[in-house]
Structure formats: C-alpha cells, structure tokens
Design a protein around this motif. Structure first.
Motif, PDB file in Angstrom:
ATOM      1  N   THR B   3      49.708  34.928  47.297  1.00  0.00           N
ATOM      2  CA  THR B   3      48.289  34.942  46.950  1.00  0.00           C
ATOM      3  C   THR B   3      47.844  36.378  46.674  1.00  0.00           C
ATOM      4  O   THR B   3      48.554  37.333  47.017  1.00  0.00           O
ATOM      5  N   TYR B   4      46.675  36.509  46.086  1.00  0.00           N
ATOM      6  CA  TYR B   4      46.164  37.820  45.683  1.00  0.00           C
ATOM      7  C   TYR B   4      44.755  38.020  46.221  1.00  0.00           C
ATOM      8  O   TYR B   4      43.910  37.124  46.100  1.00  0.00           O
ATOM      9  N   ASN B   5      44.520  39.180  46.792  1.00  0.00           N
ATOM     10  CA  ASN B   5      43.161  39.504  47.227  1.00  0.00           C
ATOM     11  C   ASN B   5      42.363  39.947  46.002  1.00  0.00           C
ATOM     12  O   ASN B   5      42.762  40.872  45.284  1.00  0.00           O
ATOM     13  N   ARG B  32      42.195  36.816  49.917  1.00  0.00           N
ATOM     14  CA  ARG B  32      40.850  37.207  50.309  1.00  0.00           C
ATOM     15  C   ARG B  32      39.998  37.303  49.037  1.00  0.00           C
ATOM     16  O   ARG B  32      40.479  37.762  48.001  1.00  0.00           O
ATOM     17  N   PHE B  33      38.740  36.864  49.111  1.00  0.00           N
ATOM     18  CA  PHE B  33      37.832  36.990  47.967  1.00  0.00           C
ATOM     19  C   PHE B  33      36.648  37.851  48.375  1.00  0.00           C
ATOM     20  O   PHE B  33      36.022  37.609  49.419  1.00  0.00           O
ATOM     21  N   LEU B  34      36.378  38.864  47.572  1.00  0.00           N
ATOM     22  CA  LEU B  34      35.323  39.819  47.920  1.00  0.00           C
ATOM     23  C   LEU B  34      34.309  39.909  46.770  1.00  0.00           C
ATOM     24  O   LEU B  34      34.562  40.588  45.770  1.00  0.00           O
ATOM     25  N   GLU B  52      31.149  29.729  52.001  1.00  0.00           N
ATOM     26  CA  GLU B  52      30.002  30.572  51.708  1.00  0.00           C
ATOM     27  C   GLU B  52      30.406  32.036  51.846  1.00  0.00           C
ATOM     28  O   GLU B  52      31.138  32.401  52.782  1.00  0.00           O
ATOM     29  N   TYR B  53      29.938  32.852  50.909  1.00  0.00           N
ATOM     30  CA  TYR B  53      30.186  34.291  50.962  1.00  0.00           C
ATOM     31  C   TYR B  53      28.865  35.034  50.943  1.00  0.00           C
ATOM     32  O   TYR B  53      27.911  34.589  50.304  1.00  0.00           O
ATOM     33  N   THR B  54      28.833  36.163  51.619  1.00  0.00           N
ATOM     34  CA  THR B  54      27.675  37.056  51.520  1.00  0.00           C
ATOM     35  C   THR B  54      28.021  38.150  50.517  1.00  0.00           C
ATOM     36  O   THR B  54      29.062  38.810  50.644  1.00  0.00           O
ATOM     37  N   LEU B  55      27.173  38.334  49.519  1.00  0.00           N
ATOM     38  CA  LEU B  55      27.419  39.372  48.504  1.00  0.00           C
ATOM     39  C   LEU B  55      27.317  40.742  49.181  1.00  0.00           C
ATOM     40  O   LEU B  55      26.374  41.016  49.924  1.00  0.00           O
ATOM     41  N   GLN B  56      28.309  41.595  48.920  1.00  0.00           N
ATOM     42  CA  GLN B  56      28.343  42.900  49.569  1.00  0.00           C
ATOM     43  C   GLN B  56      28.135  44.016  48.555  1.00  0.00           C
ATOM     44  O   GLN B  56      28.542  43.898  47.398  1.00  0.00           O
ATOM     45  N   GLU B  57      27.546  45.082  49.008  1.00  0.00           N
ATOM     46  CA  GLU B  57      27.332  46.218  48.118  1.00  0.00           C
ATOM     47  C   GLU B  57      28.670  46.852  47.740  1.00  0.00           C
ATOM     48  O   GLU B  57      29.555  47.035  48.590  1.00  0.00           O
ATOM     49  N   THR B  58      28.821  47.201  46.468  1.00  0.00           N
ATOM     50  CA  THR B  58      30.042  47.852  45.989  1.00  0.00           C
ATOM     51  C   THR B  58      30.020  49.316  46.416  1.00  0.00           C
ATOM     52  O   THR B  58      29.060  50.039  46.127  1.00  0.00           O
ATOM     53  N   PRO B  60      32.832  52.939  47.153  1.00  0.00           N
ATOM     54  CA  PRO B  60      34.195  53.426  46.889  1.00  0.00           C
ATOM     55  C   PRO B  60      35.221  52.861  47.862  1.00  0.00           C
ATOM     56  O   PRO B  60      36.397  52.771  47.546  1.00  0.00           O
ATOM     57  N   GLU B  61      34.771  52.430  49.058  1.00  0.00           N
ATOM     58  CA  GLU B  61      35.709  51.914  50.058  1.00  0.00           C
ATOM     59  C   GLU B  61      35.977  50.412  49.925  1.00  0.00           C
ATOM     60  O   GLU B  61      36.778  49.844  50.673  1.00  0.00           O
ATOM     61  N   SER B  62      35.273  49.770  48.990  1.00  0.00           N
ATOM     62  CA  SER B  62      35.361  48.300  48.905  1.00  0.00           C
ATOM     63  C   SER B  62      36.760  47.791  48.578  1.00  0.00           C
ATOM     64  O   SER B  62      37.075  46.637  48.843  1.00  0.00           O
ATOM     65  N   PHE B  63      37.612  48.634  47.979  1.00  0.00           N
ATOM     66  CA  PHE B  63      38.810  48.097  47.321  1.00  0.00           C
ATOM     67  C   PHE B  63      40.096  48.186  48.139  1.00  0.00           C
ATOM     68  O   PHE B  63      41.176  47.933  47.632  1.00  0.00           O
ATOM     69  N   LYS B  64      39.971  48.515  49.410  1.00  0.00           N
ATOM     70  CA  LYS B  64      41.138  48.574  50.303  1.00  0.00           C
ATOM     71  C   LYS B  64      41.809  47.188  50.369  1.00  0.00           C
ATOM     72  O   LYS B  64      41.134  46.185  50.584  1.00  0.00           O
ATOM     73  N   ASP B  65      43.106  47.172  50.137  1.00  0.00           N
ATOM     74  CA  ASP B  65      43.889  45.929  50.197  1.00  0.00           C
ATOM     75  C   ASP B  65      43.548  44.908  49.119  1.00  0.00           C
ATOM     76  O   ASP B  65      43.898  43.730  49.236  1.00  0.00           O
TER      77      ASP B  65
END
Lengths: 330, 330
Positions: B3-5, B32-34, B52-58, B60-65
């Motif tokens: 699978t792919y995050n 994982r879905f972000l 259900e997902y909570t939309l998160q602010e983008t 620079p640290e968002s993209f780990k993994d």
C-alpha cells in the motif's frame, strides 16, 4: 419624399420583430405596412410605426401594390410565395436559404458585394446565412488587402438562430427544464456540435452554407472549413477564425485594414480585458472584431474572434441594408 | 499487497474531491491518507475511503512517510511545498502549471508518453493542463500513424477549469446573478474569449500552454494555434480541432486509428445525432471524439470534435493514471 409599401412575411417571428424595430429606428420611408403571418397567427395585433396592425394571413394575393416584401417565415413559405410576390411587382428580400445559391438571385452583404444588386432578373434578393454575414464582413476587407488562401472557422452560435422557439426553449432550460424539441439535445449548460441537418461528407448544412455562400458573396474560391456549434447564448454569434494569406500579414497591418472597414468595430485591448462578447454585441448593428494575432509558426496566418447580433447583423439589419441599397440603385 | 501513503494537497477543492472519488472507485492501494488544505479550511471534516478525516493544514512537515503527494492547490502552494515533499521522499504529482515546463520534470499523459516517467531526478511529476490532456490523447495516435504538420484548435471550456469557485459563480449566474469575480465577465448566456492572463503576442497563458505542453508531451514541434474560450458549461471541455498531416488522410483511416486508441471513445454517428457533448462526457474517464471529417479542399487536412470531463480526464483521472504508471515502473 418617396415612400415604399412594405410587406413583412413572418411578422410574428424573432427576425420579424427586429425588422420592424430597425425600420422604425432608421425612419425607413414606409408607405403602407403589411405584416403577414401564417393562418395560425393571423388576427393577432402588433404595434409598429406608432399604430396598431392586425396580422394577416399570407396568401398569393397579399402582394398587390407592395414595393418591398421581406420574407422571414421559413424556406417553404419563400419557395411558394416569394416568386408570386416578385411577379406582382415587389422586390423580395428573402431571409431563408431557399434561393441563396440560385443563379440570377443576388446574395448580398451590402458592405461586401453591393454591385451584385444591379443584376436581379427574378426580382428576388437573398439575405445570407447569419454566421456567413458577420464572417464575410470581416474577411472581405482582409481579402482585398492581402488575398486569402484558406479560412478555418469554429462558431459559437446563439439560440436565436433557431428563431423565437429556440430562444424560448433555451430560457425554459435555464429555468430547469430538460425538454429539447427545437434543438437536437438540451442546450443549457451544454454545447451541441450540430446546426441544421447533416449532409454529405459529415458536414452539416450550416457548415456548407458558410463555404458556398461565402464563395458566392465574395466571388472567391479560397479553401474554407467550418465547424458550427450551438452554445447556450441568447442572440449573438461568436466565431473563432484562422486565416491564411498569400503574403505575410502582421496583426498590426490587419488592425489598420479592419479599423476602416464598414460596420466593423475593433475591440482589441486584451490588457483591459476588452474583446468582443455576445453580451456586449447584442442589440447592436455592428460586427465586433478582436483577439487579432499573428500565428506563432506561420507569418502568413492570422487568428481573430468576431461577434455580432444574430437577429440584427445576421438577419434583420442586413435585410434592411439590402433594401436601402436597392432603393439607392433602382 | 503493497500500500502507499497518500497526501492530497487541496483536498477541499473540485479536483481534490474527484481525486478521492477515483482512488475509491479503482480501489487504489491507499495506506495512510492525509487530506491537506490551507489554514482557512483546516479542521473541516470529509468522508473518504469509508471513514471520516479531518482536513489538516499543509506545512513543510506534512510529508513525512508519504509515498505519493498529489498537489492541487494552486501554483504558489506547489512552488513552495512540492520540493519539500519530494525531498521528504514522496513522489509529487502536481496538477498546477508551476513545474510543467521545467527541465527534469516529466509532463505526462500516460496514454502518450509513459516512458518519460523513467527519468524523474526531482521526484516531481507534472500533470498537464486540462485542455492539453484531452487534445494530446487524440493527436498522438494520429501523429504516430500519419505525421502531424499543423494543428488549429478552438476550445469551448467549462467553468470547472476555474475550480469550485468557478462552478459556484456560474451556478449563481444561471439563477440570475450578474456578479463576476472568478471569471473576467459574466459567463451565463455568454462566451468569454479569455482563459488565464494575456501574455506576449496577444495570446493567453492558456493558449500558450496548449502549444508548449503539447510539444513537450509529444516530443514534437509541429505548428499549433489555440483559441481558448470559456463557455457556460459546468465541467466538460469541448475542442474543435483542425489537423494537417504529412500525407492525405481520410476520415475512415482516422476512424480506424482512433477506434484503437487508449481511453478514446469514438461517438461519430451524425445520422442518429450522436457526437460528443459536455452533458454526455461529464463524470466519465474517457475522451470522446466525433465529427471526424475530411477537409473539402485539402486531402491532407481533417477536422474533428473532442470532449472530456475537465475535472476527471483533464485533471484527477490523469493524475491517478500517472500514479498507477509510476507504481508500475518504480
């Protein structure tokens, strides 16, 4: 001042209404006015030239003592009655396609080929197709100046090209109806790449009109391709036109020519978001041209965008201009 | 199964919503879905992949993994954050125009140039402009078969090209509003010959994209002119395309090629009023082609009409196809 007895066949239609408006606006020297319709609409009242008229059924006898007979009631009516009107002594200005390509019937856009009015053996003059009129008004001055080799046009044509019923169908669809009878498919929030019926080689009749009528009006035989498309716009046609010339032509040179062309208005100031659009061309008598630009690869090719009111420039205004020109030359 | 995050920057937008739908429809192997958004939209909830997902602010640290980061939040966001996401190890599939013409960034339509994915030194892949994608899907098989010399295209582009706000503005105007903020002029009952800003030589950025992106994707340099026009349609773009080939090409020959082209559906039965239209292409993943016909004057030239859903084929579907192709080749 000499006046003219005027008959209007199709007085209850969308073009008919514009025709009356234009004759009123320019104070055309109307003597007797005779608004004619089909049996179905006869008896209705209209207001024109500061008085009330009762719409009368069109019959072979309607044209006695008529000087000018405008026909705008469909090809079948023109086929049957225009020759009788002409025989009765009226000059017929026919808005339908029926006589347009017939030998001995001038097909006239007064800005382009007024000289063709002088040879009119049948007493019938044809008003060209709406999408053709605005195009030849733009092409002709460029052709005179630079010589056209090839034209590719894609149209964005309004509902009014299908008459009052077309306008009413689009308005109903805008309000939520999905019923389509005038147009082959729902038009609101859609575009339909078919205007008129399909003919040979996969072209529609409308597309072939733009080829053949342009050739007849301009007395030219350059290559033309047309793709005619109906868009959800009420009453102004737009055209995206690519033109290849015999010589290299810059946008600036083309501007110089178009600026002085009759009944053409250049609206070409992209920096200020100024270019022709249906909502600004509607209810005017001019043809608006903009987005004039040289091709990025071929110095012989230009692209431009032109818009005109279909009911006026594309029909009623041109018919009245033909009448005026006729009066001048006869 | 591997699978792919997956991160999705612009999860609250019109393309973002389609992207989630498509990933769900094809059961993309999401780990994982972000769902990422601007600070303004953060905290809102969306439903995706049965939860259900909570939309998160983008940030620079968002993209780990993260393995795959889809960007669809405008050029500025991509400019700032896509390189950071790529550095963090994600492959970026960018829907904006920011990186499209950059050296070392493959610009990919998987039906046309999947081989370009193999050289991706920056870990950034660009998704082409919507009007370009559907055009090259049609042009490429014809170019391979016959060799293209010149293309002239006039577009009929939908409101969705301007995102959710464009769709909402057109809907409000259909209901009677004349307020225009997203589009430079009112769009309902109008057509606007401007998409994006004006650049040099009188062309818009959108028109130049269709030239430059087509050349990069097809590794070709044939002449192209584009006239890009916004029409009051919700979410499918139509294109009237004239193509000149090195050799004479009949409509029948072109049919033979297009019938076998990937993700192309021929709808070309004029006798039964069947041709591509926005209302029939919407919410599909195919590009529909019809009105294929030979030029009346030049045996080397063909004309055709193609329609595709802008949010899907022109954006989200192509992004997911790029992701799938990337997985296959890496």
């Amino acid at each position: 001042m000499k006046t003219y007895n005027v008959a209007l066949v199709g007085a209850s239609g969308a073009v008919g209404a514009e025709l009356i408006s234009i004759l009123e606006e320019i104070s055309f020297p109307v003597g007797r006015f005779l608004p004619l319709v089909s049996a179905r609409s006869a008896g209705q009242k209209i207001h024109a030239f500061s008085q009330e008229y009762t719409l009368q059924e069109t019959t072979p006898e309607s044209f006695k003592d008529i000087d000018i007979a405008f026909f705008s009631a469909g090809s079948k009516v023109s086929e049957q009655l225009a020759p009788l009107a002409a025989k009765a002594g009226a000059v017929v200005i026919d808005n339908t396609s029926f006589f347009r390509l017939e030998e001995g019937v001038p097909l006239v856009v007064p800005e382009v080929n007024p000289q063709d009015l002088t040879h009119c053996p049948k007493n019938i003059l044809a008003n060209p197709n709406c999408s053709t009129i605005q195009m030849v008004q733009v092409l002709n001055p460029l052709h005179q100046a630079f010589g056209i080799v090839r034209v590719d046009v894609s149209t964005y044509q309004a509902a009014s090209g299908a008459g009052k019923r077309g306008l009413e169908e689009l308005k109903a669809q805008m309000a939520g109806s999905t019923y389509a009878q005038v147009f082959p498919h729902p038009l609101a929030l859609n575009v339909i790449p078919q205007i008129d019926v399909f003919m040979d080689h996969g072209y529609t009749k409308e597309e072939l009109k733009m080829v053949r009528e342009t050739h007849k009006i301009m007395h030219a035989d350059f290559a033309i391709s047309a793709t005619c498309v109906r868009v959800p716009v009420l009453r102004s046609h737009s055209e995206s036109i690519s033109i290849r010339f015999k010589t290299p032509v810059s946008a600036k040179k083309a501007h110089g020519v178009l600026k002085n062309a009759p009944n053409i208005v250049l609206v070409d100031d992209p920096a200020n978001k100024l270019y022709p659009m249906p909502i600004t061309a509607t209810s005017t008598d001019q043809t608006f041209v903009g987005r004039v630009r040289g091709d990025l690869f071929d110095p012989h090719t230009l692209h431009l965008w032109c818009v005109a009111d279909q009911l006026r420039v594309g029909a009623a205004t041109n018919a009245v201009r033909i009448a005026n020109e006729w009066i001048k030359t006869h």
